[in-house]
Design a protein around this motif. Sequence first.
Motif, PDB file in Angstrom:
ATOM      1  N   UNK A  83      19.567  -6.778  10.254  1.00 36.15           N
ATOM      2  CA  UNK A  83      18.128  -7.039  10.357  1.00 36.15           C
ATOM      3  C   UNK A  83      17.606  -8.013   9.296  1.00 36.15           C
ATOM      4  N   UNK A 102      16.796  14.945   7.468  1.00 37.94           N
ATOM      5  CA  UNK A 102      16.364  14.149   6.320  1.00 37.94           C
ATOM      6  C   UNK A 102      17.185  14.498   5.074  1.00 37.94           C
ATOM      7  N   UNK A 137      13.517  -1.268  13.284  1.00 39.97           N
ATOM      8  CA  UNK A 137      13.376  -0.560  12.007  1.00 39.97           C
ATOM      9  C   UNK A 137      12.832   0.828  12.256  1.00 39.97           C
ATOM     10  N   UNK A 187      11.777   7.922  13.378  1.00 38.09           N
ATOM     11  CA  UNK A 187      12.068   7.417  12.044  1.00 38.09           C
ATOM     12  C   UNK A 187      11.380   6.083  11.865  1.00 38.09           C
ATOM     13  N   UNK A 204      11.868   3.019   9.197  1.00 37.87           N
ATOM     14  CA  UNK A 204      12.628   2.558   8.039  1.00 37.87           C
ATOM     15  C   UNK A 204      11.768   1.837   7.016  1.00 37.87           C
ATOM     16  N   UNK A 205      10.600   1.416   7.438  1.00 37.40           N
ATOM     17  CA  UNK A 205       9.772   0.628   6.537  1.00 37.40           C
ATOM     18  C   UNK A 205       8.753   1.507   5.834  1.00 37.40           C
ATOM     19  N   UNK A 216       8.668   3.733   3.366  1.00 40.58           N
ATOM     20  CA  UNK A 216       8.529   3.857   1.911  1.00 40.58           C
ATOM     21  C   UNK A 216       7.703   2.726   1.312  1.00 40.58           C
TER      22      UNK A 216
END
Lengths: 583, 466
Positions: A259, A420, B330, B354, B356-357, B359
């Motif tokens: 990515x 998690x 993401x 989820x 991913x970005x 945080x």
Amino acid sequence: MGKIWRISGPVVIAEEMRGSQVYEVVDVGDDRLTGEIIGLEQDKAVIQVYEDTTGLRVGEPVVGTGEILMVELGPGIVGNIYDGVQRSLVTMMGDIGDFLLRGARTDALDREKKWHFTPSVKAGDEVNEGDIIGSVPETGLIEHRIMVPIGIQGKVLEISEGDFTVEDTIAMLEYDGQKKPLTMMQRWPARKPRIYKERFPPEDLLVTGTRVMDYLFPLALGGKAAIPGGFGTGKTVNLQQMARWSQTHLNIYVGCGERGNEMADVLYSFKKLRDPATDRLLQEKEIFIANTSNMPVVAREISIYTGITMAEYFRDMGYDVLLVADSTSRWAEAMREIGARLEETPGEEGFPTYLGSRLASFYERSGRVQCVGKPERMGSATVIGSVSPPGADFSEPVTQATLRIVDALYSLDVALANKRHFPTINWLQSYSLYSESVDKWWNKISPDYTDVRNRTLIILQNEAELEEIVRLVGPEALPEDDKLLLLVARMIREDFLMQSAYHPVDTYSSPERSHMMLSTIIKFYDLAKELSESGMLVSEISALKHVQRISRMKDVPHEEFEKYVKDLRADMEKMTIEQEGGM
Amino acid sequence: MESLQLFTRQTKAISTARRSLLLIESIPGIRFNEIVEVELGTGETRTGQVIEVGKTTTVVQVFGGVSEVDLLNSQVRYKGETLKLPVSPDILGRIFDGSGNPIDGGPPIIADSYLDINGIPANPASRMPPAEFIETGISAIDGLNVLVRGQKLPIFSGSGLPHNKIAAQILRQAALRGKAEEFAIVFGAVGVSYDDAAYFISNLEETGALSRAVGFINTASSPVIERLSTPRLALTAAEYLAWEQDLHVLVILTDITNYCDALRELAAMRGEIPSRRGYPGYMYTDLASMYERAGRIAGREGSVTILPILTMPDDDITHPIADLTGYITEGQIVLSRALERKRIYPPIDVFLSLSRMMKEGIGEGNTREDHNNVFMQSYAVYAEGNYLREISTVIGSEALSDRDRVYLDAADRFEQEFISQNEFTRRSVEETLGTAWNIFSMLPREDLKLIQEEYIKKYLPEAPKA
């Protein structure tokens, strides 16, 4: 000069190519796209093109460069960001802007910049291939050692200290009556492993700062490992963590078909984060190769070789180098795509039949070696690759071919990700064949390492078995000693194995710290067993303040950590005495 | 060279017409991937693309198939161009088909420029990591799976699940916190039913958002080949609005499953070697060439955020379409049939979902200081409750301790109060976090291990509700 004869996606066939060689680099078409010859037949050459071939026409020129694909090696490489064929993306940003137009050219190493070179040999000395003749302080963390290129030797006629560009002559050699000027830059064919004197088995721990890796499944300097995992299991975060905190001299991060936003994230974070040992910016010990998933597929194939060649070059200076490749599956897919265009007979799931041997020969370029040349020195290159199995199914060809070659496996678990629990390295499925060889290293930190590690693995194994029973009879029906084991296993999982990549303290755990944490939990288990035997209920034990204090260990700042644990342990001893006193 | 092209740009020398492919005798100057027009004997014209060109033979894939092509009278005209989209600021408020022609009755676009619909990859070194929180007003997203500007976050759905409602709700409500700025919206409908497309358009109309939206519609009855161009047209428009017009753009692409099936269909017609479940081996790369167009670029005002929607065949998250998408995007928002059956809207499975970005987008300055702690504690509580729920189906809830029963209740309340909300309710992030704190207040205080003491003092409601 030849002409394009056929175009099929990234594969171009050119005619009138007599005199070319396989793996020769060619300029394809009016836009001069970079390509590489991968086969020759009569006067025709099969070329894989490293850029998008849209718009090419039959008859456009194909020009050979007479060279095979080379990696430029010299000062200016550290901290740089390259694409798969080693074009500097930083330079391209300035030259052509924010988007990657086709046919753009850049030098891998800055030709203008001057570096301060200090020789370590003098005129009159005899030097051989691989000998270090001087050095350049490339960054605050890397002293770039200038070596005599492989295949060259002679008597030093002149050599001097001063500021030079990578193309300036820094020394003049004479051999057999011939003069040979040396520069700080050398080139090496990407697909060819660099040579070394002798190879040794790995024996020192590669400190990653990730507890579950360093302690339970240690990776050794010069080793090779794989991280397979379905999407969302944190492969990339794991690899980023390794590239950030590994206690090596230099790290190389190859983003292969992954990515763009994550790559941007890595690049930004390295501009801010500091190396724990030296407090210098991490960027000063890192090389990036970025070939994101929307960049041309064929360049993925070569990016892995470009990266490993750089790793070997720094290994040859006597450094410990780590290369992380994310993801080798995308690399394999690039091979599959080229294979299909060449109409090769496919193997499993359409992958080429040489998939296994290509993977093996890549991972085999890792190792701990005695380098060629003087002074005598050892260097290592460690390779870790992520694998992205479709549907998280590890029986697929790339995972299976990788498992046959690597010696450590970090198996990422979708179930842990859903809970998690990060890092999601599954402690029942992962392994490391290096654990015995690095025992010696660990025992220098603490003689009871092996014992603590083995007991931990057994507790976790027992927990897995008890879990099955709990699902049938419920947790309340278990005998007290089993309940205690479950409590301790949970503490190991939550207070030791779980580690936050985003917490400023927890993100890096030194081996000493990891050992103190885990041995404290094991110590607690021993003391709690005594309490339990003397009649205390596990529900009471779990309510002890010590349990909570153990859970806070991971966030205690480094400078307070030793005292925190010492106090905690002392209090843990007391909890035994108090209990016995109360009986 | 140029003048030569003028009179050699068309030919009748078609040697073979099979499946969707034409083999044509090559003429000089054909470009790889260029667009061709095939004129049939009947006068009908079809579009095609050069997929392979050799010195003697050129292979053209005809969009819409080769039926009625005859080898005597059909004619092939080379356009010398790849597919391009005419752009100007006037595209806002307009609706186009999968070839870029207006279908809203309005005039054609007078183009400022023509952009290749495949775009050009952004230099990774020019990208900026996405970090600005987008408030969608949906708790399950804003609290636990935060969306940020420049992210690509798909909705993994199944047939019959309310993904369209959720997407429409996001379109209505999405905003940056504390800023009046509104998103420009680009909507790409790929092979969807007429009703689905109409639903989105009328939604945009009702909220008055249509004037800052662009639509590209390929319905189930439109040509299959245009399913491949539709999302690319949409993304090209989005990039133009973001990078040239400095707008923040939210792109909805639905349904990626139709896109992938079209990709498979056309690959099969070319006789390519299939990979998993018949999909082509390059599907990862192909999807990435679209999804990766999301992002931010340093020094540019705008951004491209992509929300692709896909329906997982048989709700199977390991199906290649969902799987490859998940490897590129993401994160993912996963809808759950079990929650839907409990009548919970939005039925978002927070364990499988989820971001991913996340945080980067939360915490002080973005949302609130306690966000990360609340996020972690919420997962822990809900996970514990779910685990106990599972056990209690076997051993009965009487066999659980009192503490465990509190967790069972907490999990129920989490679904009923936190995840569940009205389709037209826009919850601020404070309300979202407050809902979580309310649930925490029923638990023993010492169980809130994942929250810093100061936040507990500051945010935990006084008296736990019964």
